[in-house]
Design a protein around this motif. Structure first.
Motif, PDB file in Angstrom:
ATOM      1  N   ASP A  94       0.841  -1.252  -0.033  1.00 17.90           N
ATOM      2  CA  ASP A  94      -0.055   0.051   0.042  1.00 17.90           C
ATOM      3  C   ASP A  94       0.902   1.246  -0.106  1.00 17.90           C
ATOM      4  OD1 ASP A  94      -2.309  -1.331  -0.057  1.00 17.90           O
ATOM      5  OD2 ASP A  94      -2.667  -1.120   2.365  1.00 17.90           O
ATOM      6  N   THR A  98      -3.301   4.861   0.010  1.00 18.21           N
ATOM      7  CA  THR A  98      -4.349   3.954   0.561  1.00 18.21           C
ATOM      8  C   THR A  98      -4.406   3.361   1.856  1.00 18.21           C
ATOM      9  OG1 THR A  98      -3.679   3.001  -1.660  1.00 18.21           O
ATOM     10  CG2 THR A  98      -4.388   1.428  -0.189  1.00 18.21           C
ATOM     11  N   ARG A  99      -2.919   3.614   2.642  1.00 20.32           N
ATOM     12  CA  ARG A  99      -3.068   3.500   3.963  1.00 20.32           C
ATOM     13  C   ARG A  99      -3.894   4.363   4.760  1.00 20.32           C
ATOM     14  NH1 ARG A  99       3.288   2.596   5.597  1.00 20.32           N
ATOM     15  NH2 ARG A  99       3.703   1.031   4.002  1.00 20.32           N
TER      16      ARG A  99
END
Ligand SMILES: Nc1ncnc2c1ncn2[C@@H]1O[C@H](COP(=O)(O)OP(=O)(O)O)[C@@H](O)[C@H]1O
Ligand SMILES: [Mg+2]
Length: 273
Positions: A94, A98-99
């Motif tokens: 990621d 995204t995290r």
């Protein structure tokens, strides 16, 4: 004994929140935007407190913060993630955006106009009411949880004339305009950051005021709060004030000898040489 421990715990929490002195109603606006799941754009000159404000708010709201310093090679894959090859197999990793979406935190894209244009493809669906992140490479479509917040910042004066943001991107954000703090605020910031005395803080702020008048004429940018903090730090360490101002302000702001001597005159007059 118990009460003492409780106090200590509270102190630790306070210490974890970075010091931030508000300039206006930005704290309230930030909280409203966050509660209502609106993305935020912060614009203002370099060193005026944009990054500090975001880290303060993230700590205050107890949200994980992923900060990305954008540059002209930054692609959508740098934000979203990529497959990494190791031990003969490929693993998905990621990216920071995204995290932040998965964890319900803040993703802060600093100097967003520097990033490659393909990043808008991933930012647009996240920055409007869809609040989704499509990950093409894995086929996932992540829905951002309520606490997730997208924040972008940029410096409009920084020769960003041509680069600017497209209206279709810009009009997805609630925008906050920052500028250098008012003198009383900036003095309080210098004192809070460095522990310098009030008189020195006042002098530094008045020097910055004089320099900022030169912005757009002899100086590309005025003296930032960040540079005043540097000067105050050197003085607090025992450095002679004129020398500290020369190193932290004059030489950092200009390479032109005439401009430099004009700035040094202001400093010497202020610190009474
Ligand atoms: N309102 C503020 N409260 C506390 N410190 C500030 C504030 N504004 C600026 N500073 C100081 O100035 C420095 C630079 O601010 P920063 O947030 O990094 O600027 P920007 O992100 O706008 O370039 C900070 O590290 C901090 O020392
Ligand atoms: Mg910054």
């Amino acid at each position: 004994m118990k009460a003492f421990n409780v106090l200590q715990d509270i102190k630790q929490v306070e210490d974890a929140i970075p010091f931030y002195r508000p300039q206006g109603s930005e704290v309230e606006l930030f909280e409203r935007a966050w509660r209502n799941r609106l993305p935020l754009l912060i614009k203002g000159p370099t060193g005026c407190g944009k990054t500090r404000f975001v880290s303060h708010m993230a700590a205050r709201l107890n949200l994980p913060l992923y900060t990305v310093a954008c540059h002209d090679d930054l692609t959508a894959a740098d934000l979203v993630g990529r497959h990494l090859i190791g031990d003969g197999k490929t693993i998905w990793s990621d990216g920071p955006l995204t995290r932040a979406v998965r964890e319900g935190g803040i993703c802060y894209l600093d100097e967003v106009v520097e990033a490659r244009k393909d990043t808008t493809v991933v930012l647009h669906p996240l920055a409007d009411d869809r609040r989704v992140l499509p990950i093409d490479r894995t086929g996932e479509l992540l829905e951002a949880p309520p606490p997730f917040m997208l924040i972008v910042s940029y410096n409009p004066g920084y020769q960003n004339f041509l680069k600017g943001m497209k209206p279709s991107t810009r009009q997805r954000f609630v925008s906050l305009a920052f500028d250098f703090p008012a003198p009383a605020q900036e003095e309080a910031i210098l004192i809070g950051e460095t522990g310098i005395d009030t008189m020195t803080a006042k002098r530094l702020v008045s020097i910055a005021g004089a320099f900022r008048v030169l912005r757009d004429h002899d100086l590309e940018e005025g003296a930032s709060t960040r540079l005043l903090v540097y000067a105050a730090t050197l003085i607090r360490d025992g450095c002679e004030p004129s020398l500290a101002c020369r190193a932290a302000l004059v030489e950092t702001l200009t390479d032109d000898a005439d401009t430099a001597s004009a700035l040094i005159e202001v400093i010497d007059a202020t610190f009474g040489r």
